[in-house]
Motif scaffolding. Structure first.
Motif, short mmCIF file in Angstrom:
data_model
loop_
_atom_site.label_atom_id
_atom_site.label_comp_id
_atom_site.label_asym_id
_atom_site.label_seq_id
_atom_site.Cartn_x
_atom_site.Cartn_y
_atom_site.Cartn_z
N MET A 105 32.20 4.50 -2.69
CA MET A 105 31.56 4.30 -1.39
C MET A 105 30.15 4.89 -1.35
SD MET A 105 33.57 7.10 1.03
CE MET A 105 32.65 6.65 2.52
N SER A 175 31.51 -2.28 7.18
CA SER A 175 31.05 -1.44 6.07
C SER A 175 32.02 -1.53 4.91
CB SER A 175 30.92 0.01 6.52
OG SER A 175 30.68 0.86 5.41
N ARG A 177 31.61 0.29 2.37
CA ARG A 177 31.68 1.68 1.90
C ARG A 177 32.84 2.42 2.56
NH1 ARG A 177 27.01 2.91 -0.89
NH2 ARG A 177 25.27 1.45 -0.57
#
Length: 430
Positions: A105, A175, A177
């Motif tokens: 990430m 996201s 991540r």
């Protein structure tokens, strides 16, 4: 005296526990997470490539990088499993791959992401050979097809649920991540649980009673005739065709895992949510195919069909069916029909889970981890080759038809290797 007799009768009548199946169910959970973490890059690749500015060729390198270290450590990992035992290796492996999944990430460019994928390959390398070793330690010969597919089917369920879950997390959190980080933390927790739950010796597990232990240690009537073993040596004539067949199978399996989401998005026009749903359907069918193969194999053997004949029959059906599916796919115009055909193809492809019953069946005693390592090394080499090959073919042709034809050729290799495996010594009793 009468009381002693009653107690003895009660002990003899005690129903066997089912701890062995709970062990393999837990290993299946680990393989679910294993594949979810492994395929997270494939699912997230459209967003990752856009953010990091990755070319198709670089995407292929990243999708392949996991297998560089994964393949390299298969054989030494199998050797280590035979000496240290599978349980500790599985627990340590799970903890470590959770760390690398979490680290992804924080990747800032293609190179740092590449490093996390190489680390993930190192950490995940021992899981499946260790599962093959557990198959030999925990299951009677007549149960090993079911054990193999219960373990390996988790990988397809991981591809199905994991792909859908990662896609949903990316969509909900906006996201990739954060999605990777959540997946990594879950994996670390399962690593600690594996350390507490798994044992190498069924007799050392507090939940296993004498009746279950007797079932585990009961020999199969056909076993002596079907070993195909030569003393304590790992016979090349046994291992080489296993590796060839596994290589062909892995090229297709990992081809779908790595390039399947991009194929659905680019060639079939599916958006992220539709891609997640299609991935669930396709790899969910693979999960059902693996379970079908294992339970069918054990049922056929129970009816008297030899194990070697049973496995060759089911694996050959698998290879020929997948070959036909990949050849037909370019001629399908409608996206929903293409997804259905891919699901049917993956259902048959995942009969290949039966390969994980082979180390326990054909390896010399005590060498199951080593033979499983050789077999999975060949599959891992396929995992290295296929993402790059598919990326180069796609970049050269601009279309997926040639990639699918390439996969059909891999199916032919899978069939040839399977048919060449010697399941019995010449002159063995039949």
């Amino acid at each position: 005296m009468a009381q002693i007799g009653i107690t003895g009768a009660a002990e003899r009548a005690e129903a066997p526990t089912a701890v062995r199946w709970k062990v393999f169910a837990f290993v299946a959970v680990l393989t679910v997470i294993n594949l979810a973490d492994r395929t997270s890059l494939s699912v997230g690749m459209p967003a990752i490539a856009k953010e990091l500015g990755l070319s198709p060729a670089m995407q292929g390198v990243l999708l392949s990088a996991f297998f560089w270290s994964y393949a390299l450590l298969q054989i030494p990992g199998g050797w280590l499993i035979d000496r240290m035992g599978p349980s500790r290796i599985i627990a340590g492996s799970t903890l470590l791959w959770g760390v690398f999944q979490t680290a992804a990430m924080f990747a800032m460019n293609g190179f740092t992401l590449l490093l996390t994928r190489i680390g993930l390959g190192v950490a995940e390398a021992p899981l499946f050979p260790a599962g093959g070793k557990l198959n030999a330690l925990w299951l009677a010969p007549q149960e090993r097809a079911r054990g193999a597919v219960i373990m390996d089917s988790g990988s397809y369920l991981g591809a199905a649920l994991g792909g859908a879950a990662i896609a949903w997390l990316i969509y909900a959190l906006e996201s990739w991540r954060l999605a990777f980080g959540i997946a990594g933390v879950v994996t670390i927790g399962l690593g600690f649980l594996a350390w507490r739950l798994l044992r190498d010796d069924p007799a050392a597990h507090p939940g296993v009673n004498a009746a279950e232990l007797a079932q585990i240690r009961a020999p199969a009537p056909q076993e002596a005739a079907e070993k195909g073993r030569t003393g304590d040596a790992v016979a090349a004539r046994v291992v080489a065709p296993m590796m060839l067949g596994r290589f062909g199978w892995a090229m297709m399996n990992f081809g779908l895992l790595t390039w399947g989401p991009s194929y659905l998005a680019q060639a079939r026009g599916l958006d992220l949510k539709a891609m997640g749903a299609a991935t669930f359907v396709i790899f969910g069918a693979g999960f059902l195919g693996a379970l079908t193969a294992g339970f069918l194999a054990d049922a056929l053997q129970k009816r008297g069909l030899r194990r070697g004949v049973t496995l060759k029959l089911l694996l050959t059906i698998s290879g020929l069916g997948t070959l036909a599916g990949f050849l037909l796919l370019p001629h399908v115009a409608e996206a929903g029909t293409a997804v259905a055909l891919l699901a049917a193809t993956d259902f048959l492809l995942c009969f290949g889970s039966l390969y994980w019953s082979l180390p326990a069946m054909l390896a010399p005693p005590g060498k199951e981890g080593t033979v499983g390592g050789f077999m999975n090394c060949a599959g891992s080499v396929g995992g290295i080759v296929v993402p790059i090959a598919a990326g180069l073919i796609l970049q050269a042709t601009g279309a997926y038809a040639a990639v699918l034809t390439f996969f059909a050729g891999c199916a032919a290799t899978y069939v040839i290797g399977t048919l060449a495996i010697p399941f019995a010594r010449r002159g063995a009793a039949r």
